[in-house]
Design a protein around this motif. Structure first.
Motif, short mmCIF file in Angstrom:
data_model
loop_
_atom_site.label_atom_id
_atom_site.label_comp_id
_atom_site.label_asym_id
_atom_site.label_seq_id
_atom_site.Cartn_x
_atom_site.Cartn_y
_atom_site.Cartn_z
N ASP A 1 -75.02 -4.68 -12.91
CA ASP A 1 -76.30 -3.99 -12.71
C ASP A 1 -76.62 -3.66 -11.25
O ASP A 1 -77.65 -4.04 -10.72
N HIS B 1 -76.70 -0.37 -10.34
CA HIS B 1 -77.48 0.87 -10.45
C HIS B 1 -77.38 1.72 -9.19
O HIS B 1 -78.39 2.21 -8.68
N ASP C 1 -73.46 -1.00 -15.71
CA ASP C 1 -74.52 -0.38 -14.89
C ASP C 1 -74.19 -0.46 -13.40
O ASP C 1 -75.08 -0.65 -12.58
N HIS D 1 -71.76 -6.28 -21.48
CA HIS D 1 -72.94 -5.85 -20.74
C HIS D 1 -74.19 -6.48 -21.37
O HIS D 1 -75.07 -6.97 -20.66
N HIS E 1 -77.40 -6.64 -17.89
CA HIS E 1 -78.37 -5.83 -18.61
C HIS E 1 -79.82 -6.30 -18.48
O HIS E 1 -80.74 -5.50 -18.51
N HIS F 1 -81.30 -7.86 -15.95
CA HIS F 1 -81.84 -7.77 -14.60
C HIS F 1 -82.64 -9.01 -14.23
O HIS F 1 -83.61 -8.94 -13.49
MN MN Z 1 -79.00 -2.34 -15.93
#
Ligand code: MN
Length: 256
Positions: free
Chosen positions: A20, A22, A57, A131, A216, A218
């Protein structure tokens, strides 16, 4: 679901996990400090890594056309190529933000990409790794996202539309509209209500695993499911900069 993955961790080596990032959110420029921090982390862990698992991600949005991939992320892609080329295996699990991967990581970086959770045996411990999107109850952000991504209009747009238009629309949905990101999901719900803990407990009814590792959410989490099994959530590289480290015996969730 494959059950053949086995990695024996040599003495003094470790397996690392992160998820994650991003990258690209809210913009490529704005996410560059986070990207540099991640590349610095990769540079450190490669010194004693037996393998690196990236659980999705990595990009806030990714789409592979037949001959075109999104601009940016050069430092990350270069570092991953360097590490993979040096012989350290890297495993990539797509997230809901970068599920449209279609061969580029395999061909360009030599990194296998998984679209579903996998069973791994790391030294003598059983791992269930993914994930984590869409597993178990709840997860409203994902379900909203899925409606958009799987809509005929969206698919048509990306297949045949100009990439500059497609990427701009994806940026809108992913960042500005919070349709995909969904800020409402990042508060701890309690061990009984965390849907990936609920999901993992259910999976334990079929057979034992020592660790369930997901991203996933966070939110860095370490939840004991019973005396011998744990659910770990890796957190993210937006607010927490957390990662997992496994030496063959113990799993540690650390902050970079
Ligand atoms: Mn994410």
């Amino acid at each position: 679901m494959s059950n053949n993955h086995h990695i024996e961790i040599p003495n003094g080596k470790k397996i690392y996990f992160a998820s994650d990032n991003h990258l690209g959110a809210p913009t490529i420029e704005a996410s560059r400090p986070r990207e540099k921090k991640f590349v610095a982390w990769l540079d450190e862990v490669k010194e004693d890594a037996a393998a690196i698992f990236l659980l999705g991600d990595l990009f806030d949005f990714w789409f592979e056309y037949k001959t075109v991939v999104p601009k940016g992320f050069t430092r990350t892609l270069g570092k991953l190529a360097e590490i993979a080329d040096s012989g350290i295996p890297i495993y990539y699990f797509v997230g809901n933000h970068d599920l449209w991967m279609n061969g580029y990581f395999e061909e360009e970086l030599g990194i296998p990409v998984y679209h579903k959770p996998q069973e791994f045996k790391l030294s003598d411990k059983a791992f269930f790794i993914g994930h984590g999107d869409g597993l178990g109850p709840g997860d409203k952000g994902y379900k909203r996202m899925k409606k958009v991504f799987l809509s005929p209009f969206f698919k048509w747009l990306f297949r045949w539309g100009h990439p500059d238009i497609g990427m701009r629309i994806a940026q809108y949905f992913s960042v500005k509209n919070k349709l995909i990101s969904g800020d409402d999901d990042a508060k701890f719900l309690g061990e009984d209500k965390e849907w990936l803990a609920v999901y993992s407990k259910k999976k334990l009814e079929e057979k034992h695993r020592d660790y369930f590792i997901f991203g996933h959410r966070h939110l860095p989490l370490e939840i004991s499911l019973n005396d011998t099994s744990k659910y770990i959530n890796l957190g993210d590289w937006i607010h927490y900069f957390t990662y997992g480290e496994f030496d063959g015996k113990d799993f540690k969730l650390k902050e970079y």
